[in-house]
Design an enzyme around this catalytic site. Structure first.
Site, PDB file in Angstrom:
ATOM      1  N   ARG A 102      10.259  18.728  -8.000  1.00  0.00           N
ATOM      2  CA  ARG A 102      10.735  18.641  -8.716  1.00  0.00           C
ATOM      3  C   ARG A 102      11.982  18.793  -7.550  1.00  0.00           C
ATOM      4  O   ARG A 102      13.530  18.584  -8.114  1.00  0.00           O
ATOM      5  CB  ARG A 102      10.784  19.037 -10.099  1.00  0.00           C
ATOM      6  CG  ARG A 102       9.359  17.963 -11.417  1.00  0.00           C
ATOM      7  CD  ARG A 102      10.355  18.565 -12.466  1.00  0.00           C
ATOM      8  NE  ARG A 102       9.840  20.046 -12.157  1.00  0.00           N
ATOM      9  CZ  ARG A 102       9.034  21.253 -12.703  1.00  0.00           C
ATOM     10  NH1 ARG A 102       9.351  20.348 -14.517  1.00  0.00           N
ATOM     11  NH2 ARG A 102       9.110  22.348 -13.187  1.00  0.00           N
ATOM     12  N   ARG A 160       0.643  -1.301   0.264  1.00  0.00           N
ATOM     13  CA  ARG A 160      -0.320   0.056  -0.013  1.00  0.00           C
ATOM     14  C   ARG A 160       1.544   1.453   0.032  1.00  0.00           C
ATOM     15  O   ARG A 160       0.363   2.256  -0.999  1.00  0.00           O
ATOM     16  CB  ARG A 160      -1.122  -0.018   1.259  1.00  0.00           C
ATOM     17  CG  ARG A 160      -2.072   0.843   1.035  1.00  0.00           C
ATOM     18  CD  ARG A 160      -2.785   1.307   2.253  1.00  0.00           C
ATOM     19  NE  ARG A 160      -2.792   0.904   3.424  1.00  0.00           N
ATOM     20  CZ  ARG A 160      -2.992   0.934   4.518  1.00  0.00           C
ATOM     21  NH1 ARG A 160      -4.088   0.775   4.724  1.00  0.00           N
ATOM     22  NH2 ARG A 160      -2.552   0.889   6.199  1.00  0.00           N
ATOM     23  N   LYS A 171      -2.473   6.949   1.308  1.00  0.00           N
ATOM     24  CA  LYS A 171      -2.072   7.016   2.767  1.00  0.00           C
ATOM     25  C   LYS A 171      -1.600   7.874   2.517  1.00  0.00           C
ATOM     26  O   LYS A 171      -0.459   7.852   2.509  1.00  0.00           O
ATOM     27  CB  LYS A 171      -2.303   6.012   3.189  1.00  0.00           C
ATOM     28  CG  LYS A 171      -2.207   5.928   4.564  1.00  0.00           C
ATOM     29  CD  LYS A 171      -1.932   4.701   5.423  1.00  0.00           C
ATOM     30  CE  LYS A 171      -2.251   4.993   7.109  1.00  0.00           C
ATOM     31  NZ  LYS A 171      -3.549   5.167   7.416  1.00  0.00           N
TER      32      LYS A 171
HETATM   33  N1  PMP Z   1      -9.155   4.719   6.783  1.00  0.00           N
HETATM   34  C1  PMP Z   1      -7.920   5.277   7.309  1.00  0.00           C
HETATM   35  C2  PMP Z   1      -8.872   7.240   7.009  1.00  0.00           C
HETATM   36  C3  PMP Z   1      -6.834   5.223   7.848  1.00  0.00           C
HETATM   37  O1  PMP Z   1      -6.448   6.637   8.332  1.00  0.00           O
HETATM   38  C4  PMP Z   1      -6.891   4.326   8.193  1.00  0.00           C
HETATM   39  C5  PMP Z   1      -5.710   4.191   8.816  1.00  0.00           C
HETATM   40  N2  PMP Z   1      -5.692   4.533  10.245  1.00  0.00           N
HETATM   41  C6  PMP Z   1      -8.052   3.450   8.386  1.00  0.00           C
HETATM   42  C7  PMP Z   1      -8.832   3.723   7.383  1.00  0.00           C
HETATM   43  C8  PMP Z   1      -7.471   1.755   8.637  1.00  0.00           C
HETATM   44  O2  PMP Z   1      -6.550   1.016   7.518  1.00  0.00           O
HETATM   45  P1  PMP Z   1      -5.840   0.244   8.420  1.00  0.00           P
HETATM   46  O3  PMP Z   1      -6.538  -0.822   8.622  1.00  0.00           O
HETATM   47  O4  PMP Z   1      -4.640  -0.504   7.097  1.00  0.00           O
HETATM   48  O5  PMP Z   1      -5.580   0.673   9.497  1.00  0.00           O
END
Ligand code: PMP
Length: 293
Positions: free
Chosen positions: A107, A54, A153
């Site tokens: 850049r 990810r 993320k």
């Molecule tokens: N949604 C958001 C916006 C997040 O920041 C997170 C992680 N904290 C999740 C869902 C859950 O993802 P994960 O199970 O990979 O932590």
């Protein structure tokens, strides 16, 4: 443990006081970067491959080239966990655009910054796991997919922080974010599940929630248990009408929800399916990862 935290920055470990990055880092100036939150259970890094895939996908979307190999990253994570003597805890892995100019131009940032913090975490009090959380839906929508795909993320969480503050103003610890059409997307740091007539529902990825590693683990566990899992859009109507509800996230793990917008969900206590899935999740956490030592 907090006193002698060792933070990994670009290949070196620093004590907490010495662990600093530049004010010219575009992670600081613009939130330009990506991150992962990863758990360590019994000396084992949970679903490390999924987290790193990810991270690389998020970075790819931002045209940010992670300045390390996959194996180099695994080694750095293990080194940091080991240096902190962490057997159970949380790893924050961040890759920013790096040091650049005062302008936006990526850049002008020749090398991304990578840092890793391995520490303890306590997201919700234990009583919330026993009694269930109260949450609300908030006015701030999840960011529109055509503006920015929240599958990334990214280090820019201002949309989530707005929603979190709205939840806090209403004295709840987590908030449900809808999209512009009124569909439930996710919470500020957790994915959302509801149960209706024995079927598990969660918003589909195309609607824009983060593809949570915990979300995927719960889906697998539910399916392995013979449950039907439907990734399909639902609104506040289906939430209020649900028999059970819970949230999932790396920090929160899986946590029951018993009240939404002041309305009881089901009987207003953590549901049986929810409790079963939480127990199953807790069973796999230390078996489904990469050993640190
Ligand atoms: N949604 C958001 C916006 C997040 O920041 C997170 C992680 N904290 C999740 C869902 C859950 O993802 P994960 O199970 O990979 O932590």
């Amino acid at each position: 443990m907090t006193q002698d935290l060792k933070i990994w920055i670009d290949g070196q470990l620093y004590s907490k006081d010495q662990a600093k990055i530049s004010v010219f880092d575009h992670g600081v100036l613009y939130g330009d970067g990506v991150f992962e939150g990863i758990r360590v259970y019994d000396g084992c890094i949970f679903r490390l491959r999924e987290h790193l895939e990810r991270l690389w996908s998020s970075a790819h979307y931002l045209k940010l080239e992670i300045p390390m190999s996959y194996d180099g990253m695994v080694a750095a994570l293990r080194e940091t966990v080991r240096a902190n003597g962490l057997k159970n805890g949380y790893i924050r892995l961040v890759v920013t655009r790096g040091i650049g100019d005062l302008g936006l131009d990526p850049r002008l940032c020749p090398r991304p910054t990578v840092f890793i913090i391995a520490a303890g975490i306590k997201m919700y009090p234990e009583s919330d796991y026993e009694n269930g959380l109260e949450v609300i839906t908030v006015p701030t929508n999840r960011i529109n997919l055509s503006a920015f795909n929240a599958r990334v993320k990214s280090c820019n969480y201002i949309n989530n922080i707005m929603a979190k503050m709205e939840g806090q103003l209403a004295n709840v610890r987590e908030a449900i974010m809808l999209n512009q059409d009124g569909f439930v997307v996710e919470c500020t740091g957790d994915n959302v599940f509801i149960v209706k007539k024995g079927v598990l529902y969660t918003p589909p990825i195309y609607l824009g929630p983060l593809r949570g590693v915990t979300r995927d683990a719960i889906i697998e566990l539910a399916q392995a248990d013979g449950m039907t899992v439907k990734e399909e859009p639902f609104t506040r109507f289906e939430v209020y009408d649900a028999d059970e509800m819970f949230l999932t996230g790396t920090a929160a793990e899986a946590i029951p929800v018993v009240k939404v917008d002041g309305r009881l969900i089901g009987k207003g206590t953590p549901g049986e399916i929810t409790k079963k899935l939480i127990a199953k999740f807790r069973e796999i956490v230390s078996k489904d990862g990469v050993m640190v030592d």
